[in-house]
Design a protein around this motif. Sequence first.
Motif, PDB file in Angstrom:
ATOM      1  N   CYS A 134       0.802  -1.219  -0.059  1.00 21.97           N
ATOM      2  CA  CYS A 134       0.146   0.009  -0.040  1.00 21.97           C
ATOM      3  C   CYS A 134       0.861   1.413   0.084  1.00 21.97           C
ATOM      4  O   CYS A 134       0.516   2.273  -0.653  1.00 21.97           O
ATOM      5  N   GLY A 135       1.879   1.236   0.661  1.00 19.60           N
ATOM      6  CA  GLY A 135       3.006   2.359   0.844  1.00 19.60           C
ATOM      7  C   GLY A 135       3.581   2.582  -0.584  1.00 19.60           C
ATOM      8  O   GLY A 135       3.564   3.867  -0.968  1.00 19.60           O
ATOM      9  N   ILE A 136       3.915   1.326  -1.293  1.00 22.56           N
ATOM     10  CA  ILE A 136       4.534   1.517  -2.836  1.00 22.56           C
ATOM     11  C   ILE A 136       3.054   2.149  -3.885  1.00 22.56           C
ATOM     12  O   ILE A 136       3.657   3.005  -4.589  1.00 22.56           O
ATOM     13  N   VAL A 137       2.288   1.585  -3.549  1.00 22.15           N
ATOM     14  CA  VAL A 137       0.917   2.258  -4.362  1.00 22.15           C
ATOM     15  C   VAL A 137       0.824   3.579  -4.184  1.00 22.15           C
ATOM     16  O   VAL A 137       0.507   4.351  -5.303  1.00 22.15           O
ATOM     17  N   GLY A 138       0.797   4.028  -2.951  1.00 26.30           N
ATOM     18  CA  GLY A 138       0.554   5.509  -2.693  1.00 26.30           C
ATOM     19  C   GLY A 138       1.730   6.135  -3.093  1.00 26.30           C
ATOM     20  O   GLY A 138       1.447   7.417  -3.787  1.00 26.30           O
ATOM     21  N   LEU A 139       3.038   5.678  -3.160  1.00 26.57           N
ATOM     22  CA  LEU A 139       4.095   6.419  -3.766  1.00 26.57           C
ATOM     23  C   LEU A 139       3.997   6.593  -5.361  1.00 26.57           C
ATOM     24  O   LEU A 139       4.264   7.662  -5.816  1.00 26.57           O
ATOM     25  N   ILE A 140       3.615   5.461  -5.804  1.00 27.60           N
ATOM     26  CA  ILE A 140       3.661   5.416  -7.185  1.00 27.60           C
ATOM     27  C   ILE A 140       2.273   6.577  -7.789  1.00 27.60           C
ATOM     28  O   ILE A 140       2.508   7.282  -8.841  1.00 27.60           O
ATOM     29  N   SER A 141       1.406   6.566  -7.053  1.00 30.37           N
ATOM     30  CA  SER A 141       0.199   7.385  -7.671  1.00 30.37           C
ATOM     31  C   SER A 141       0.417   8.738  -7.219  1.00 30.37           C
ATOM     32  O   SER A 141      -0.517   9.534  -7.275  1.00 30.37           O
ATOM     33  N   PHE A 142       1.460   9.304  -6.542  1.00 32.49           N
ATOM     34  CA  PHE A 142       1.888  10.500  -6.022  1.00 32.49           C
ATOM     35  C   PHE A 142       0.697  11.073  -5.010  1.00 32.49           C
ATOM     36  O   PHE A 142       0.485  12.282  -5.104  1.00 32.49           O
ATOM     37  N   GLY A 143       0.208  10.373  -4.519  1.00 29.95           N
ATOM     38  CA  GLY A 143      -0.679  10.853  -3.474  1.00 29.95           C
ATOM     39  C   GLY A 143      -2.241  11.051  -3.952  1.00 29.95           C
ATOM     40  O   GLY A 143      -2.988  11.538  -2.970  1.00 29.95           O
ATOM     41  N   THR A 144      -2.236  10.967  -5.048  1.00 30.21           N
ATOM     42  CA  THR A 144      -3.785  11.007  -5.651  1.00 30.21           C
ATOM     43  C   THR A 144      -4.595  10.261  -5.094  1.00 30.21           C
ATOM     44  O   THR A 144      -5.859  10.472  -4.999  1.00 30.21           O
ATOM     45  N   LEU A 145      -4.337   8.994  -4.909  1.00 30.30           N
ATOM     46  CA  LEU A 145      -5.287   7.839  -4.158  1.00 30.30           C
ATOM     47  C   LEU A 145      -5.174   8.223  -2.872  1.00 30.30           C
ATOM     48  O   LEU A 145      -3.935   8.112  -2.095  1.00 30.30           O
ATOM     49  N   PHE A 146      -6.218   8.266  -2.060  1.00 32.61           N
ATOM     50  CA  PHE A 146      -6.051   8.494  -0.694  1.00 32.61           C
ATOM     51  C   PHE A 146      -6.036   7.130   0.100  1.00 32.61           C
ATOM     52  O   PHE A 146      -5.308   7.091   1.304  1.00 32.61           O
ATOM     53  N   ALA A 147      -6.816   6.318  -0.163  1.00 30.46           N
ATOM     54  CA  ALA A 147      -6.841   5.019   0.659  1.00 30.46           C
ATOM     55  C   ALA A 147      -5.631   4.236   0.679  1.00 30.46           C
ATOM     56  O   ALA A 147      -5.569   3.731   1.856  1.00 30.46           O
ATOM     57  N   PRO A 148      -4.733   4.215  -0.309  1.00 31.77           N
ATOM     58  CA  PRO A 148      -3.525   3.344  -0.017  1.00 31.77           C
ATOM     59  C   PRO A 148      -2.591   3.799   1.183  1.00 31.77           C
ATOM     60  O   PRO A 148      -1.843   3.025   1.804  1.00 31.77           O
ATOM     61  N   GLN A 149      -2.517   5.070   1.384  1.00 34.39           N
ATOM     62  CA  GLN A 149      -1.686   5.633   2.220  1.00 34.39           C
ATOM     63  C   GLN A 149      -2.143   5.442   3.734  1.00 34.39           C
ATOM     64  O   GLN A 149      -1.660   5.010   4.639  1.00 34.39           O
ATOM     65  N   ILE A 150      -3.672   5.690   3.874  1.00 34.48           N
ATOM     66  CA  ILE A 150      -4.268   5.254   5.150  1.00 34.48           C
ATOM     67  C   ILE A 150      -4.041   3.857   5.514  1.00 34.48           C
ATOM     68  O   ILE A 150      -4.048   3.257   6.702  1.00 34.48           O
ATOM     69  N   ALA A 151      -4.181   2.913   4.402  1.00 32.10           N
ATOM     70  CA  ALA A 151      -4.144   1.347   4.600  1.00 32.10           C
ATOM     71  C   ALA A 151      -2.842   1.182   5.116  1.00 32.10           C
ATOM     72  O   ALA A 151      -2.543   0.128   5.836  1.00 32.10           O
ATOM     73  N   ALA A 152      -1.768   1.569   4.585  1.00 30.99           N
ATOM     74  CA  ALA A 152      -0.216   1.641   4.838  1.00 30.99           C
ATOM     75  C   ALA A 152      -0.186   1.807   6.169  1.00 30.99           C
ATOM     76  O   ALA A 152       0.519   1.108   6.913  1.00 30.99           O
TER      77      ALA A 152
END
Length: 155
Positions: free
Chosen positions: A89-107
């Motif tokens: 989830c941290g990698i997905v949030g990093l790749i999406s440049f923070g445009t997706l909010f859910a992966p950061q919270i899940a990470a």
Amino acid sequence: MANDQDRPFNDPQHPSWSTPVGGQQQPGQDGRAVPPAPGWASGGQYPGPGGQAPRNPYADQAPPSAAPQPAFGYAPAEPKTLSIISLVCGIVGLISFGTLFAPQIAAIVTGHIALRREPSGRGMAIAGLVMGYLVLGLGLLFGFLAAALFASYVP
């Protein structure tokens, strides 16, 4: 040695070696008779000294108990599922440049849970936490900057 009967039993020239088990000659590769393997001779007699079977030194001991024995090899691997989820989830949030909010919270959530439950996945959990907090913080910072810039251009 004068007499063949005086030879030690394990000597291939001992007379009991000349009569194979079962009474049949067993030809070797060169056509000569091959002495039988040590063991039971014909007639049910053990070919040892005095025709007696050797004594089993473990016969007087009690049989082994049915208690569980320690396992040999490696211990089973500890689960690292939450640590892996946090890292992904941290990698997905990093790749999406923070445009997706859910992966950061899940990470962040799974990273904190993994730190308590999975000590073997500590490195992955910390990596997921760092990426989650970093992307969440940068996303919030850029969001406030964008709101401030937008507010300054609105009449």
